[in-house]
Design an enzyme around this catalytic site. Sequence first.
Site, PDB file in Angstrom:
ATOM      1  N   ARG A 238      18.525  10.828  21.352  1.00 21.63           N
ATOM      2  CA  ARG A 238      18.704   9.504  20.746  1.00 21.63           C
ATOM      3  C   ARG A 238      19.243   9.700  19.338  1.00 21.63           C
ATOM      4  NH1 ARG A 238      18.644   7.394  24.945  1.00 21.63           N
ATOM      5  NH2 ARG A 238      17.194   5.860  25.789  1.00 21.63           N
ATOM      6  N   HIS A 286      27.561   7.542  24.209  1.00 23.08           N
ATOM      7  CA  HIS A 286      26.279   7.403  24.915  1.00 23.08           C
ATOM      8  C   HIS A 286      26.496   7.262  26.427  1.00 23.08           C
ATOM      9  CE1 HIS A 286      21.840   5.954  24.603  1.00 23.08           C
ATOM     10  NE2 HIS A 286      22.059   6.563  25.764  1.00 23.08           N
TER      11      HIS A 286
HETATM   12  P1  NDP Z   1      10.578  13.567  29.366  1.00 29.17           P
HETATM   13  O1  NDP Z   1       9.545  12.628  28.896  1.00 29.17           O
HETATM   14  O2  NDP Z   1      10.536  14.035  30.781  1.00 29.17           O
HETATM   15  O3  NDP Z   1      10.595  14.872  28.449  1.00 29.17           O
HETATM   16  C1  NDP Z   1      10.443  14.828  27.068  1.00 29.17           C
HETATM   17  C2  NDP Z   1      10.223  16.243  26.542  1.00 29.17           C
HETATM   18  O4  NDP Z   1      10.166  16.209  25.130  1.00 29.17           O
HETATM   19  C3  NDP Z   1       8.896  16.860  27.028  1.00 29.17           C
HETATM   20  O5  NDP Z   1       9.078  18.222  27.337  1.00 29.17           O
HETATM   21  C4  NDP Z   1       7.976  16.705  25.822  1.00 29.17           C
HETATM   22  O6  NDP Z   1       6.966  17.685  25.752  1.00 29.17           O
HETATM   23  C5  NDP Z   1       8.982  16.887  24.690  1.00 29.17           C
HETATM   24  N1  NDP Z   1       8.495  16.301  23.457  1.00 29.17           N
HETATM   25  C6  NDP Z   1       8.221  15.003  23.163  1.00 29.17           C
HETATM   26  N2  NDP Z   1       7.786  14.864  21.913  1.00 29.17           N
HETATM   27  C7  NDP Z   1       7.753  16.114  21.382  1.00 29.17           C
HETATM   28  C8  NDP Z   1       7.384  16.634  20.121  1.00 29.17           C
HETATM   29  N3  NDP Z   1       6.915  15.841  19.122  1.00 29.17           N
HETATM   30  N4  NDP Z   1       7.477  17.971  19.918  1.00 29.17           N
HETATM   31  C9  NDP Z   1       7.906  18.789  20.912  1.00 29.17           C
HETATM   32  N5  NDP Z   1       8.288  18.356  22.139  1.00 29.17           N
HETATM   33  C10 NDP Z   1       8.208  17.024  22.362  1.00 29.17           C
HETATM   34  O7  NDP Z   1      11.989  12.882  29.061  1.00 29.17           O
HETATM   35  P2  NDP Z   1      13.389  13.121  29.784  1.00 29.17           P
HETATM   36  O8  NDP Z   1      13.630  14.580  29.866  1.00 29.17           O
HETATM   37  O9  NDP Z   1      13.474  12.340  31.030  1.00 29.17           O
HETATM   38  O10 NDP Z   1      14.376  12.425  28.728  1.00 29.17           O
HETATM   39  C11 NDP Z   1      14.442  12.861  27.394  1.00 29.17           C
HETATM   40  C12 NDP Z   1      15.247  11.878  26.554  1.00 29.17           C
HETATM   41  O11 NDP Z   1      16.632  11.960  26.866  1.00 29.17           O
HETATM   42  C13 NDP Z   1      14.918  10.394  26.771  1.00 29.17           C
HETATM   43  O12 NDP Z   1      13.749  10.013  26.092  1.00 29.17           O
HETATM   44  C14 NDP Z   1      16.166   9.712  26.234  1.00 29.17           C
HETATM   45  O13 NDP Z   1      15.997   9.426  24.862  1.00 29.17           O
HETATM   46  C15 NDP Z   1      17.263  10.757  26.417  1.00 29.17           C
HETATM   47  N6  NDP Z   1      18.267  10.344  27.407  1.00 29.17           N
HETATM   48  C16 NDP Z   1      19.576  10.207  27.005  1.00 29.17           C
HETATM   49  C17 NDP Z   1      20.544   9.872  27.908  1.00 29.17           C
HETATM   50  C18 NDP Z   1      21.968   9.794  27.502  1.00 29.17           C
HETATM   51  O14 NDP Z   1      22.805   9.364  28.298  1.00 29.17           O
HETATM   52  N7  NDP Z   1      22.323  10.219  26.301  1.00 29.17           N
HETATM   53  C19 NDP Z   1      20.221   9.618  29.320  1.00 29.17           C
HETATM   54  C20 NDP Z   1      18.832   9.792  29.625  1.00 29.17           C
HETATM   55  C21 NDP Z   1      17.902  10.138  28.700  1.00 29.17           C
HETATM   56  P3  NDP Z   1       5.800  17.749  26.872  1.00 29.17           P
HETATM   57  O15 NDP Z   1       6.509  18.129  28.159  1.00 29.17           O
HETATM   58  O16 NDP Z   1       4.905  18.803  26.399  1.00 29.17           O
HETATM   59  O17 NDP Z   1       5.227  16.368  26.925  1.00 29.17           O
HETATM   60  C1  OXD Z   2      18.459   6.675  29.116  1.00 29.97           C
HETATM   61  C2  OXD Z   2      19.780   6.546  28.527  1.00 29.97           C
HETATM   62  O1  OXD Z   2      17.493   6.689  28.374  1.00 29.97           O
HETATM   63  O2  OXD Z   2      20.725   6.191  29.265  1.00 29.97           O
HETATM   64  O3  OXD Z   2      18.367   6.767  30.350  1.00 29.97           O
HETATM   65  O4  OXD Z   2      19.978   6.798  27.349  1.00 29.97           O
END
Ligand code: NDP
Ligand code: OXD
Length: 323
Positions: A238, A286
């Site tokens: 993000r 995005h």
């Molecule tokens: P998940 O919730 O599956 O994974 C998030 C990961 O981040 C987990 O491993 C979590 O750790 C880690 N995490 C969260 N907070 C912290 C922190 N403070 N310190 C260290 N690690 C942290 O999310 P997704 O993988 O499904 O998606 C990730 C992000 O990708 C979404 O939130 C979104 O913002 C972005 N996204 C962007 C898209 C785009 O088109 N650009 C499309 C889809 C998503 P733990 O496993 O230990 O909880």
């Molecule tokens: C999502 C994105 O969060 O598209 O899935 O950014």
Amino acid sequence: MTKKKGTLALLIHGGTENWSPARWKRRFDEACAGRPVWLATEGGGDPAGVHYAAVWKPLPGELAAFPNLKAIFNLGAGVDALMADKSLPKVPLVRVSVGDLTHRMTEYVTLHVLMHHRQELYLRDSQRVKRWQPKYQWPAGAITVGIMGLGTLGSDAAEVTARLGFRVTGWSNSPKQIDGVECFHGKAQLDAFLRRTDILVCLLPLTPDTRHILNRDLFAKLNRSGPMGAPVLINAGRGGLQNEADILSCLDDGTLGAVSLDVYATEPLPPDSPFWTHPKVVLTPHNAADTDPDEISKYVARQIKRFEAGETLENLVDTQRGY
Ligand code: NDP
Ligand code: OXD
């Protein structure tokens, strides 16, 4: 007599081709056959009849208008827009975690990791000026790709990147074990993770803990002694994760060699943003991993069926931690 099904309200504020509300409505009408689907942004319906809402970037307060809401389905993986809504109804919140979206993100990550590793910025510039001067090409095994966030998206990208021959490390909140990936977790292990990293990929969610985590202090800790000379940042998490002024100044003074950005503090990216024309920035609007209306309407319909059969919903958001 069959009981009338509760309405599914669609609240979609995307503005791009993929987020055309009419297109999503057609898919939901097919996937949720027999259930009224209401494009709530167009008005005219009965808020009290709404049991479910499927949303993308709903405006603060919009969901509070449905007094009989039973569950919210976010049409993307990231729920930061919902977490910012102080009046968010206290009902289960489901996010997207499906193979289609994951594979799209892994395509984006491998594309951009390979682009920087194979010196594509230099080579495209060479083509433009007709320069036949290939530089030494190091092997993938000489580069460490460090992935911040090892959830649904980060863990898949890590596995595929490792299969390409890169050294891969990852960083998350809680400890992980992923074959072929050296895993770090928590604040205490962040510096050790950064010190090894040549290409930093950010797939973190935006939460109060991660806001502006991608800043000059962090970039200065990345590996500077690898064959690439200066480290590279790829952010598809993000825009709120990054300090944009720091990215620009770090590109200009060589702390960063190049960046690929898919997300920005302000979207759409304003026309006067220096990112548009910076020679070391590879920019996408995005669209690293769009959610597909066909896949996701079926995913939501399946989940509603589970919920109404008394089963648990999948991929629930923990609203306390914000992801
Ligand atoms: P998940 O919730 O599956 O994974 C998030 C990961 O981040 C987990 O491993 C979590 O750790 C880690 N995490 C969260 N907070 C912290 C922190 N403070 N310190 C260290 N690690 C942290 O999310 P997704 O993988 O499904 O998606 C990730 C992000 O990708 C979404 O939130 C979104 O913002 C972005 N996204 C962007 C898209 C785009 O088109 N650009 C499309 C889809 C998503 P733990 O496993 O230990 O909880
Ligand atoms: C999502 C994105 O969060 O598209 O899935 O950014």
